[in-house]
Design a protein around this motif. Structure first.
Motif, short mmCIF file in Angstrom:
data_model
loop_
_atom_site.label_atom_id
_atom_site.label_comp_id
_atom_site.label_asym_id
_atom_site.label_seq_id
_atom_site.Cartn_x
_atom_site.Cartn_y
_atom_site.Cartn_z
N GLU A 1 4.72 8.45 -10.69
CA GLU A 1 5.79 7.60 -11.18
C GLU A 1 5.56 7.14 -12.61
O GLU A 1 6.48 7.03 -13.41
CB GLU A 1 5.96 6.39 -10.26
CG GLU A 1 7.07 5.44 -10.64
CD GLU A 1 8.46 6.06 -10.52
OE1 GLU A 1 9.40 5.51 -11.14
OE2 GLU A 1 8.61 7.07 -9.80
N VAL A 2 4.31 6.84 -12.94
CA VAL A 2 3.97 6.45 -14.31
C VAL A 2 2.94 7.44 -14.84
O VAL A 2 1.79 7.47 -14.39
CB VAL A 2 3.41 5.02 -14.37
CG1 VAL A 2 3.14 4.61 -15.83
CG2 VAL A 2 4.37 4.03 -13.72
N GLU A 3 3.37 8.25 -15.78
CA GLU A 3 2.50 9.30 -16.33
C GLU A 3 1.22 8.69 -16.89
O GLU A 3 1.24 7.73 -17.67
CB GLU A 3 3.25 10.03 -17.45
CG GLU A 3 2.51 11.25 -17.99
CD GLU A 3 2.46 12.40 -17.00
OE1 GLU A 3 1.45 13.13 -17.02
OE2 GLU A 3 3.43 12.56 -16.23
N GLY A 4 0.09 9.24 -16.43
CA GLY A 4 -1.20 8.78 -16.96
C GLY A 4 -1.76 7.56 -16.29
O GLY A 4 -2.80 7.05 -16.70
N VAL A 5 -1.09 7.07 -15.23
CA VAL A 5 -1.53 5.84 -14.57
C VAL A 5 -1.79 6.10 -13.09
O VAL A 5 -0.99 6.72 -12.40
CB VAL A 5 -0.49 4.70 -14.72
CG1 VAL A 5 -0.84 3.52 -13.82
CG2 VAL A 5 -0.43 4.25 -16.18
N GLN A 6 -2.92 5.61 -12.61
CA GLN A 6 -3.27 5.64 -11.19
C GLN A 6 -3.27 4.20 -10.68
O GLN A 6 -3.98 3.35 -11.20
CB GLN A 6 -4.67 6.24 -11.00
CG GLN A 6 -5.20 6.21 -9.58
CD GLN A 6 -4.71 7.37 -8.74
OE1 GLN A 6 -4.00 8.23 -9.24
NE2 GLN A 6 -5.07 7.39 -7.47
N PHE A 7 -2.44 3.91 -9.69
CA PHE A 7 -2.35 2.56 -9.15
C PHE A 7 -3.30 2.37 -7.98
O PHE A 7 -3.52 3.28 -7.16
CB PHE A 7 -0.92 2.26 -8.70
CG PHE A 7 0.06 2.15 -9.83
CD1 PHE A 7 0.19 0.96 -10.53
CD2 PHE A 7 0.84 3.24 -10.22
CE1 PHE A 7 1.08 0.84 -11.58
CE2 PHE A 7 1.74 3.14 -11.26
CZ PHE A 7 1.85 1.94 -11.96
N ASP B 1 0.83 -1.20 0.00
CA ASP B 1 0.00 0.00 0.00
C ASP B 1 0.86 1.26 0.00
O ASP B 1 0.59 2.22 -0.73
CB ASP B 1 -0.91 -0.02 1.23
CG ASP B 1 -1.74 1.24 1.37
OD1 ASP B 1 -2.68 1.41 0.57
OD2 ASP B 1 -1.46 2.04 2.28
N LEU B 2 1.93 1.25 0.79
CA LEU B 2 2.84 2.40 0.86
C LEU B 2 3.54 2.63 -0.49
O LEU B 2 3.69 3.77 -0.93
CB LEU B 2 3.87 2.18 1.96
CG LEU B 2 4.88 3.31 2.18
CD1 LEU B 2 4.18 4.63 2.49
CD2 LEU B 2 5.85 2.95 3.30
N ALA B 3 3.95 1.55 -1.15
CA ALA B 3 4.59 1.68 -2.46
C ALA B 3 3.64 2.30 -3.47
O ALA B 3 4.02 3.15 -4.28
CB ALA B 3 5.08 0.32 -2.94
N ILE B 4 2.38 1.88 -3.42
CA ILE B 4 1.39 2.40 -4.36
C ILE B 4 1.09 3.87 -4.08
O ILE B 4 0.97 4.69 -5.00
CB ILE B 4 0.12 1.53 -4.31
CG1 ILE B 4 0.39 0.20 -5.05
CG2 ILE B 4 -1.09 2.25 -4.92
CD1 ILE B 4 -0.70 -0.81 -4.95
#
Length: 416
Positions: A78-84, A67-70
């Motif tokens: 960290e990744v443009e355009g992406v929601q984890f 959870d902390l990493a996300i």
């Protein structure tokens, strides 16, 4: 200086630190168009771990660290355009439940990778389902060699069953012999009573320990097995007392090991119980009725407290006020989750800034990208060999002193 013939000591402190954060994330647009118009593609990382039951403290530590990493990835974009997002499922340490979780995650349209599980026998049950769907699986805790190297690995016939399986923890092919070298060379123990709990992890760990211990010249005075659900070990304790062994090696988990060491002590045996990473838990000490003093556990990697790279992680974990500690696998869970995130990043950057629209194609490409992931993680260098195993072979020995697990040795195993 003590003689260390087979233990290659390593420096526990590594340079550099990941930039971590414990804060939240941006709003999710839930759109598959990547960064178009500010909307984000939802990428779910599934997780299977024992979130309830005897091993729940370890499972919760794995979940919280993921959870902390996300949260970090979302805050730092960290990744443009992406929601984890994280989808955590409870397997209660049961193989059948783990297999059901694998089926559920395969059927979910937004799941692009899976973290977990804790237990090797659960990981074994999930392999085929996830592998057949080209859905990457990365365990921070599985240590049974056959999951990555096939059933005949010990005979030198190593074949990777599924190229979707990875792990950030080293295997029992290393951990068992590492422990054997330590007790034989450093503690000078020559006679062992070896037990296991019949499970994939426990039986495999005891086997590799026994092979190395006898190769070094140690004597196994007796072997036996117990059921993992057992809590009455009075008959075993009597056998151990009469065996004149220098120590007991137990391939198993702390819910059984804690009452076992308690009953061994009460039977009059003043010898330590030695085991693997499944004993490296605060619960082991709590459940042993203060009769675990002097016991020994090996665990993967170097103590996080000694690593500069882990200081920010520990600070941010504390700031999140999670109910459970990150435990022995928290660092590997964070790094494993980050590895999946980096694989997603590689695929997005190689596909005009967005994920492939076809789910099966995206999963397959993320799995392929995961094989080539390499970065400096909080536990050290993160990378994978041809079997999907971590290239980080560090291990540590911990001894219970004054009611706490205290690190006494960190090194790598070298076979000669």
């Amino acid at each position: 200086m003590r003689h260390r013939s087979l233990l290659m000591l390593t420096t526990a402190v590594t340079a550099g630190a990941l930039t971590l954060s414990a804060c939240g994330s941006r709003d999710d647009g839930g759109d598959k168009g990547g960064g178009d118009g500010g909307k984000k593609t939802t990428v779910v990382i599934g997780l299977s771990a024992p979130l309830t039951g005897d091993l729940s403290s370890l499972g919760q530590g794995i979940k919280n660290s993921a959870d902390l990493a996300i949260k970090t990835a979302n805050k730092e974009n960290e990744v443009e355009g992406v929601q984890f997002k994280l989808q955590a499922l409870d397997d209660a340490g049961q193989a059948g439940t783990g297999q059901q979780n694998a089926t559920k995650l395969v059927g979910a349209k937004d799941v692009y990778g899976v973290l977990g599980p804790l237990n090797s026998h659960v990981g074994e049950a999930m392999l085929k389902t996830l592998g057949s769907a080209n859905l990457a699986q990365l365990s921070p805790a599985n240590t049974a060699p056959q999951l990555s190297q096939g059933p005949n690995w010990s005979k030198g016939d190593k074949k990777r069953p599924f190229d979707t399986y990875f792990r950030t923890s080293t295997t029992d092919a290393v951990q068992g012999p590492f422990a054997a070298q330590y007790v034989y060379n450093e503690l000078k123990y020559k006679k062992a009573f070896i037990l296991d709990d019949k499970k994939t992890y426990g039986a495999g760990l005891a086997k590799t320990f026994k092979e190395e211990f006898t190769k070094l010249g140690g004597k196994v005075v007796q072997t036996d097995s117990v059921n993992p659900e057992d809590r009455d070990f009075s008959s075993i304790a009597t056998k151990i007392k009469n065996s004149k062994a220098d120590f007991v090696y137990f391939g198993g988990e702390h819910p059984a090991a804690a009452p076992m060491t308690d009953q061994i002590t009460k039977a009059g045996s003043k010898i330590p119980l030695v085991g693997g990473d499944a004993l490296f838990s605060d619960d082991y000490i709590k459940l042993s009725n203060k009769n675990s003093e002097g016991d020994i556990a090996t665990s993967v990697g170097a103590p996080l407290e000694t690593l500069d790279t882990a200081k920010k992680f520990m600070k941010d974990y504390k700031a999140e006020n999670y109910d459970d500690p990150f435990g022995p696998f928290g660092g590997y869970s964070y790094d494993g989750t980050w590895a999946i995130i980096q694989a997603v990043k590689a695929v997005v950057e190689g596909n005009d800034g967005k994920l492939p629209s076809d789910l099966k194609d995206a999963r397959k490409k993320i799995t392929a990208a995961l094989q080539d992931v390499s970065f400096d993680g909080i536990t050290g260098a993160v990378a994978f060999d041809e079997f999907g195993d971590t290239t980080n072979k560090q291990l540590s020995v911990y001894q219970v002193k004054d009611g706490k697990h205290v690190p006494v040795e960190t090194g790598t195993f070298e076979e000669k």
